[in-house]
Design an enzyme around this catalytic site. Sequence first.
Site, short mmCIF file in Angstrom:
data_model
loop_
_atom_site.label_atom_id
_atom_site.label_comp_id
_atom_site.label_asym_id
_atom_site.label_seq_id
_atom_site.Cartn_x
_atom_site.Cartn_y
_atom_site.Cartn_z
N GLU A 287 -34.19 -20.36 -21.37
CA GLU A 287 -33.08 -19.44 -21.08
C GLU A 287 -32.13 -20.22 -20.18
O GLU A 287 -32.48 -20.60 -19.08
CB GLU A 287 -33.61 -18.17 -20.40
CG GLU A 287 -32.63 -17.00 -20.48
CD GLU A 287 -31.50 -17.11 -19.48
OE1 GLU A 287 -30.37 -17.48 -19.91
OE2 GLU A 287 -31.72 -16.86 -18.29
N CYS A 321 -27.23 -15.27 -14.77
CA CYS A 321 -26.78 -15.81 -16.05
C CYS A 321 -26.09 -14.73 -16.87
O CYS A 321 -25.33 -15.01 -17.79
CB CYS A 321 -27.95 -16.42 -16.82
SG CYS A 321 -29.39 -15.37 -16.93
#
Length: 516
Positions: A287, A321
Site C-alpha cells: 500500500e 495516504c
Amino acid sequence: MVLITYKHEPFTDFTKEKNQKEFAKAIQLVESYLGKDYPLIINGESITTEDHIISINPANKKEVIGRVSKADRKMVELAMESALRAFETWKKTKPEVRANILFKASAIIRRRKHEFSALLVKEAGKPWNEADADTAEAIDFLEYYGRQMLEMKNGKKVESRPGEYNRYDYIPLGVGVVISPWNFAFAIMAGTTVAALVSGNTVLLKPASTTPIIAAKFIEVLIEAGLPKGVVNFIPSSGSEIGDYIVDHPKTRFISFTGSREVGTRIYERAAKVNESQIWLKRVIAEMGGKDTIIVDTEADLELAAQSIVRSAFGFSGQKCSACSRAIIVEDVYDQVLGRAVELTKELTVGDPTNPDHFMGPVNDQNAFDKIMNYIEIGMDEGRLMIGGAGDDTIGYFIQPTIFADADPNARIMQEEIFGPVVAFSKARDFTHAIKIANNTEYGLTGAVISNNRDHLEQAREDFHVGNLYFNRGCTGAIVGYQPFGGFNMSGTDSKAGGPDYLLLHLQAKTTSEML
C-alpha cells in the site's frame, strides 16, 4: 473462548468530561514511562544492542519517548532462523487457537485503549480523536482477521464425483516480512502483523523508525496473549541498514509493506528477483499512497463539501495516504466552496496534541517538515495561496493548514504526493471534466464526490478510478469490515485491508483428490 460478535470498536466521545479526564490520566501514565529502553524480541528472548533508535516527540523535540535496540544483519539472521523454526509448528496450530490469541490481544488493548492512544499522541503527534481512531482500528483488525480465519479454516467447497473426494484447503506461505508505517503506527502495524500470523505464517516485524515504541508495546501484548516464541520477531532498524537485506533474503516468502511509492516500487522490483537457494516467487502486499481528490458538483450541499475537504485535507496534518490533497470544483460553485473552505480553515488550531483544543498537531519529523515546506514553496509559483503557507520547527514540526487555489491539473502540487496539510483547488468545466482531472494522476487510492445528482454519482461509480470511492462524505476514515481499503495504479496492489479476501494474500490454496 467465546467469539465476540460486535462489528466495530466505538470511537470515544471526547465532549464528555468523564472521557476527557480518563484520557488526560492516560497521558500522565504514558509520561511516567517516557525514556525507557526496549529490546529486540527474537525467539521470545529480549536482546539488547549497542546501537539504538531514539524515538522523540514530534511536538517537542527535546522529549524522548523511548529507545529501542537496533537490529543489524546478524540479528536479522537470528530472527529468520527463529521464524523458520517456529513456522514448522505454528503452521500446524489450529486456526481456532491462532484466532483466540488475536481475540485475547484485542481484549488487552481494549482495557488499555486510552493508554495506547495517549502513546500515539506523544510518539506520532496525533490529536486525541485521531489517536483514538488509530487504536480502535487496531482492535478492529485483530477482531476482524480472527473472525475471518475462523470462516476460512475449512477451505472452500469444490465438487466431488462418484468414487472421488476432493478438497480445497488454504495453507500458510512461510516467513513474512512486515514493514509498517509511522502514520498509522498502531493500526497498520498491528493489522499487517496479525493478518500474517493468524493465517499461520511467522513474521519479522520492522516498524517505522520514528514510531517504534508503540510497536514494542504491541509485542508485549502479543506475548501476554500467549503468542508462542518465534512467531513474531521484533527487529526495529533503519531501512537503509536492513531493508534490502530482508527483502532479498531467500527464505523470505512474502513482504507486507505500507509506505511511500518510492520504497514500495523498490521492494516490488527486488522481490521479483530469484536469489540463490530461493525456491519460490515472493509475494508482495503493498500500500503505497495516493493523490486523492474530492469532486464537488453544482448540485451539491456546499457546506458539506467545504467541511469534507477541510477535514479530509487537514486531519492528522494531512499525513494519511487517503488525505484530500486535491479539490476539483465545478466552476459554477468554485468560488463558494473555496471561500467557505478558507473560512473553516481559519478556525483550525495547530499545536501540541496533548491539548485537546488543537485540531492539528505536528508533522512526523524534520524530513517531513522540510519536504512539505518545499512543496509549499513550489505551490507559491503554481497556485494562489489562500491561507497557511507557514511552518515552525523550533520546538516541534508544526505547519499551518495550507490552501492553494487555481492550480493547473498538471501542476506538481496536483500530481505529487505531499503528505502534509496542503490542498490544491482546481476548477472544472462540468462534472465529466472533473472526473477526467481526478483520474489524471498515477495514483488511485481514495476519492469522494459531493453531489445530489444521481446520474453523476453513478457516472462516478463507473468512471472515477480509485479503490475507495465515497459519496457525500470525506475521502478519509475507512472502517475495518465496512470499507475494505486499498488502491489502484501506483497506490499499490489493491490488497484490501480489512476486507473479506485480505487473508488470502497470506495463504496458498492446496487441492487434494482421493479416489474412494
